[in-house]
Structure formats: structure tokens, C-alpha cells
Design a protein around this motif. Structure first.
Motif, short mmCIF file in Angstrom:
data_model
loop_
_atom_site.label_atom_id
_atom_site.label_comp_id
_atom_site.label_asym_id
_atom_site.label_seq_id
_atom_site.Cartn_x
_atom_site.Cartn_y
_atom_site.Cartn_z
N TRP A 256 0.60 -0.85 -0.04
CA TRP A 256 -0.21 -0.03 -0.01
C TRP A 256 1.10 1.21 -0.05
O TRP A 256 0.03 1.98 -0.58
N VAL A 257 1.96 1.16 0.73
CA VAL A 257 2.72 2.48 0.95
C VAL A 257 3.45 2.43 -1.16
O VAL A 257 3.31 4.11 -0.96
N VAL A 258 3.26 1.95 -1.42
CA VAL A 258 4.26 2.01 -2.62
C VAL A 258 3.22 2.05 -3.38
O VAL A 258 3.50 3.18 -4.51
N GLY A 259 2.10 2.03 -3.39
CA GLY A 259 0.76 1.99 -3.93
C GLY A 259 0.10 3.48 -4.26
O GLY A 259 0.61 4.15 -4.77
N VAL A 260 0.44 4.16 -2.88
CA VAL A 260 0.35 6.08 -2.37
C VAL A 260 1.55 6.90 -3.55
O VAL A 260 1.41 7.44 -4.20
N MET A 261 2.81 6.13 -2.69
CA MET A 261 3.32 6.78 -3.90
C MET A 261 3.60 6.65 -4.72
O MET A 261 4.27 7.90 -5.82
N HIS A 262 4.35 5.90 -5.57
CA HIS A 262 3.32 5.67 -7.84
C HIS A 262 2.49 6.59 -7.99
O HIS A 262 2.86 7.35 -8.34
N SER A 263 1.50 6.48 -7.18
CA SER A 263 -0.02 7.11 -7.81
C SER A 263 -0.16 8.42 -7.75
O SER A 263 -0.35 9.62 -7.54
N THR A 264 0.81 8.32 -6.37
CA THR A 264 1.50 10.20 -5.41
C THR A 264 1.83 11.03 -7.30
O THR A 264 1.89 12.07 -7.37
N SER A 265 3.24 10.61 -7.22
CA SER A 265 4.37 10.77 -8.17
C SER A 265 3.01 11.64 -9.34
O SER A 265 3.88 12.45 -10.01
N GLN A 266 2.99 10.73 -9.78
CA GLN A 266 1.41 10.39 -11.92
C GLN A 266 0.70 11.28 -11.14
O GLN A 266 0.69 12.44 -12.13
N VAL A 267 0.20 12.20 -9.95
CA VAL A 267 -0.52 12.58 -9.98
C VAL A 267 -0.10 14.45 -10.89
O VAL A 267 -1.03 15.40 -11.15
N ILE A 268 0.98 14.13 -9.41
CA ILE A 268 1.52 15.66 -9.15
C ILE A 268 2.71 16.24 -10.67
O ILE A 268 1.88 17.10 -11.30
N PHE A 269 3.16 14.74 -11.58
CA PHE A 269 2.78 15.00 -12.54
C PHE A 269 2.06 15.49 -13.47
O PHE A 269 2.24 16.62 -14.08
N ALA A 270 1.39 15.14 -13.37
CA ALA A 270 -0.50 15.64 -14.56
C ALA A 270 -0.70 16.66 -14.42
O ALA A 270 -0.86 17.27 -15.74
N HIS A 271 -0.65 17.11 -12.79
CA HIS A 271 -1.23 18.71 -12.71
C HIS A 271 0.28 19.55 -13.49
O HIS A 271 -0.72 20.82 -13.45
N THR A 272 1.01 19.09 -13.44
CA THR A 272 2.34 20.39 -14.01
C THR A 272 1.51 20.50 -15.42
O THR A 272 2.64 21.22 -15.70
N LEU A 273 1.00 19.76 -15.88
CA LEU A 273 1.35 19.63 -17.58
C LEU A 273 0.20 21.15 -17.87
O LEU A 273 -0.83 21.74 -17.58
N PRO A 274 0.90 21.31 -18.81
CA PRO A 274 0.01 22.74 -19.69
C PRO A 274 -0.44 22.51 -20.58
O PRO A 274 -0.53 21.12 -21.36
#
Length: 282
Positions: free
Chosen positions: A147-165
Motif C-alpha cells: 500500500w505504501v508503494v502504491g500511494v507513493m507511485h500514484s501520488t507521483s503520477q498525479v503531481i506530474f499530471a497537474h504540472t502539464l500545460p
């Protein structure tokens, strides 16, 4: 560049204007969803109710069933509702939320599959060490780590998506919402986006699959050298596990190692591993 609130108007649309085709998809996806939920629920209930099944293998299998039900539930009901109502749009925040849960459940499932492979390897290849290595505390630690790995991985994907123009268009033809889909709308060099997906998802999935493949090959070779009635049962279990692993990792590796490839193929494979694969648990 489009503001986020403008993207919310019509971000995703499935190009499916035939009512008969929509009803066909609705019935097929609903059937698979019901079978997934019923089958995996029976696994969880059976393991909890039967004290003879209170072992590390079934403990991990129970959590895998829970993850599979979650993986099937985060988007399938919404997709089926869209088929009935004809509402085929989703807000940017809704899309990001689905991306988060998709990567949370798939990332967690990958670690759980590796934990189950480790359990099988110790049980068959190092049986004398099994009781000391695979303890209840270790099993709980493996689930927490997943679960910890899942949360860390998914959080990194969401952060990146929010930075996209985003600068348009705001429509894509897709059954699912994932980063390769969002990439179709971003005003960023496709090469950069591809490198991000390959490094954060593609290579991870490929590396985990290679480790799992090596583990199962080792187990199969060990079983072959110790042929007996019990070995036959172990061979059957190991083969079933490997088939499920292959059918889960195959689409993941293709989608994330070639994130900007044939979009039709990506669409089919994304449906396969989020709707069809969870049935394989039972």
C-alpha cells in the motif's frame, strides 16, 4: 493554454454513437464486473470463515482479491452509467482522481503479486526456512509495504499530471482515464512525456515482471526435480499464478513502455487489465 475550468467542460469523450454498441459494451462490462465482485468476495469470505485457510498464502490472496475488486470498481460503474445516460464527459479533477486510484491499485497489486511469488518460492524451494521467514508479522509488513508503494507511485503520477500545460483539444476517444490519455491533450514534447512514463511505470512493470518470471521458473524447475502428488498440486498452483501474472503485466508493460503508440491498442489493453484481469483471481 487552456485553463483547468475550461478543460472540465468536455475532457473525455468515447466515440461510440451506436446505441446497440453501447448496450453491448454495457452488458459485457456489467457481466464481468458482477462476476469479479462475486468471485473475489467469495474468496475473502471463505478465507475469513475457514480457520484451515488462515495461512500466509491465503492471507495475501485475500488482500489480492480486495485489490482486484477495487481495481474493477474505480471506473467500471461510472463507465456503465455513462453508457446508459449518454453523459460522456468527465471533469479534470475527476480524471486526475481516477488516475490516482488506477495507479494506487495497480502499484499495490504488483507488490502483492511479488509477495505471493516470494511466499511460493520459499515454500517450495526453501521449505525448511518457511516457518521462520514467512511469519504473520512478515505478511502484514508485505501488505503495508504494498500500500505504501502504491500511494507513493500514484501520488507521483498525479503531481506530474497537474504540472502539464493544456492547450487543446479537449476530447479523446478512450474507455479509461490514464496518463497516456492525458498526454494526448498536453502541450508538451511527446518525447519528454514518453520518457516520464517509461521511467516511472514502464521500467518498473518490466523489472517486476522479470523478477516474477525468474522466480516462477526457479519454482517450476524445483517442482520438476521433486515429482510427486504434492508437486503436481504445486505445479498447478504455480502455473495458474504465472498465467494471471502474465495477463496482468502484459498490458501494463505494453501501455507504459510504449505510451504514445497505437491508441486503439492502448484502449483495448487498458480495459483488459482493469476489467477482465481481476476475474483471474478465482
Amino acid at each position: 493554454m487552456l485553463p483547468i475550468n475550461q478543460l472540465c467542460l468536455n475532457l473525455f469523450c468515447w466515440d461510440c454513437n451506436s446505441w446497440k454498441l453501447q448496450m453491448f459494451f454495457f452488458m459485457v462490462f456489467s457481466l464481468f464486473y458482477v462476476v469479479t465482485m462475486v468471485g473475489n468476495s467469495l474468496i475473502v469470505i471463505t478465507v475469513i470463515a475457514d480457520s484451515h485457510l488462515h495461512s500466509p498464502m491465503y492471507f495475501l490472496l485475500t488482500y489480492l482479491s480486495i485489490i482486484d475488486m477495487s481495481l474493477a470498481s474505480f471506473s467500471t460503474p461510472k463507465m456503465n452509467t455513462d453508457y446508459l445516460t449518454g453523459h460522456k464527459t468527465v471533469s479534470f479533477d475527476g480524471c486526475i482522481t481516477q488516475i490516482f486510484f488506477l495507479h494506487l491499485f495497480t502499484g499495490t497489486e504488483i507488490i502483492l503479486l511479488m509477495a505471493m511469488s516470494f511466499d511460493m518460492y520459499i515454500a517450495i524451494c526453501k521449505p525448511l526456512l518457511y516457518a521462520s521467514v514467512i511469519s504473520p508479522r512478515v505478511c502484514v509488513a508485505l501488505v503495508v509495504a504494498a500500500w505504501v508503494v502504491g500511494v507513493m507511485h500514484s501520488t507521483s503520477q498525479v503531481i506530474f499530471a497537474h504540472t502539464l500545460p493544456f492547450c487543446g483539444p479537449n476530447k479523446v476517444d478512450s474507455f479509461s482515464r490514464d496518463l497516456p490519455v492525458v498526454f494526448q491533450l498536453a502541450c508538451v514534447d511527446a518525447y519528454v512525456l514518453g520518457l516520464f512514463m517509461i521511467s516511472t511505470s514502464g521500467l518498473i512493470a518490466l523489472s517486476c515482471f522479470i523478477l516474477l518470471f525468474t522466480s516462477y521458473v526457479t519454482v517450476l524447475v524445483t517442482i520438476k526435480h521433486h515429482s510427486s502428488g504434492g508437486s503436481s498440486k504445486a505445479l498447478s498452483t504455480c502455473t495458474a499464478h504465472f498465467i494471471a501474472v502474465f495477463m496482468f503485466f502484459g498490458p501494463c508493460i505494453f501501455i507504459y513502455m510504449w505510451p504514445l503508440s497505437n491508441f486503439l491498442v492502448d484502449k483495448i489493453l487498458s480495459v483488459f487489465y482493469t476489467i477482465f484481469t481481476p476475474i483471474l483471481n478465482w
